[in-house]
Design a protein around this motif. Structure first.
Motif, PDB file in Angstrom:
ATOM      1  N   PRO A 111     -19.752   4.438  -6.285  1.00  0.00           N
ATOM      2  CA  PRO A 111     -18.680   4.076  -5.350  1.00  0.00           C
ATOM      3  C   PRO A 111     -17.334   4.583  -5.881  1.00  0.00           C
TER       4      PRO A 111
ATOM      5  N   ASP B 158     -14.553   3.271  -6.338  1.00  0.00           N
ATOM      6  CA  ASP B 158     -13.804   2.360  -7.207  1.00  0.00           C
ATOM      7  C   ASP B 158     -14.607   1.938  -8.446  1.00  0.00           C
ATOM      8  N   ASP B 159     -15.671   2.674  -8.768  1.00  0.00           N
ATOM      9  CA  ASP B 159     -16.497   2.327  -9.922  1.00  0.00           C
ATOM     10  C   ASP B 159     -15.709   2.487 -11.218  1.00  0.00           C
TER      11      ASP B 159
END
Length: 103
Positions: free
Chosen positions: A45, A47-48
């Motif tokens: 993702p 925002d990992d």
């Protein structure tokens, strides 16, 4: 210490705070772009935290390489300095991972 420029802006070491802010923003655009590319490449993702941390480590290694290259009078091949910094980063990260107690 902070002083005033001829234009009236605060400055530190000949660089205005406005210039520093622009540089900070530019650095964050780089960080965001590299984070997004790493997340995409590794199917994570956007925002990992792993992608963000990897981007920060990579930019840190790059900055260290450029600083060492400049300190050496810009002699030599910058890519070799970058390779050395990334090798050192991998070594340090491995040592930290091995020294970390299991959770």
């Amino acid at each position: 210490c902070l002083g005033a420029t001829a234009a009236g802006g605060a400055q530190r070491g000949g660089v205005t705070i406005k210039d520093s802010w622009k540089s900070f923003q530019r650095g964050h655009r780089w960080l965001d772009g590299i984070t997004a590319a790493l997340a995409d490449r590794h199917h994570l993702p956007p925002d990992d935290e792993r992608a963000s941390l990897a981007a920060r480590l990579g930019l840190g290694a790059l900055g260290s390489a450029v600083e060492r290259w400049i300190a050496d009078g810009c002699r030599g091949v910058l890519a070799e300095y970058v390779d050395t910094s990334f090798d050192t980063m991998a070594e340090v990260c491995g040592a930290v991972a091995r020294a970390r107690p299991p959770h």
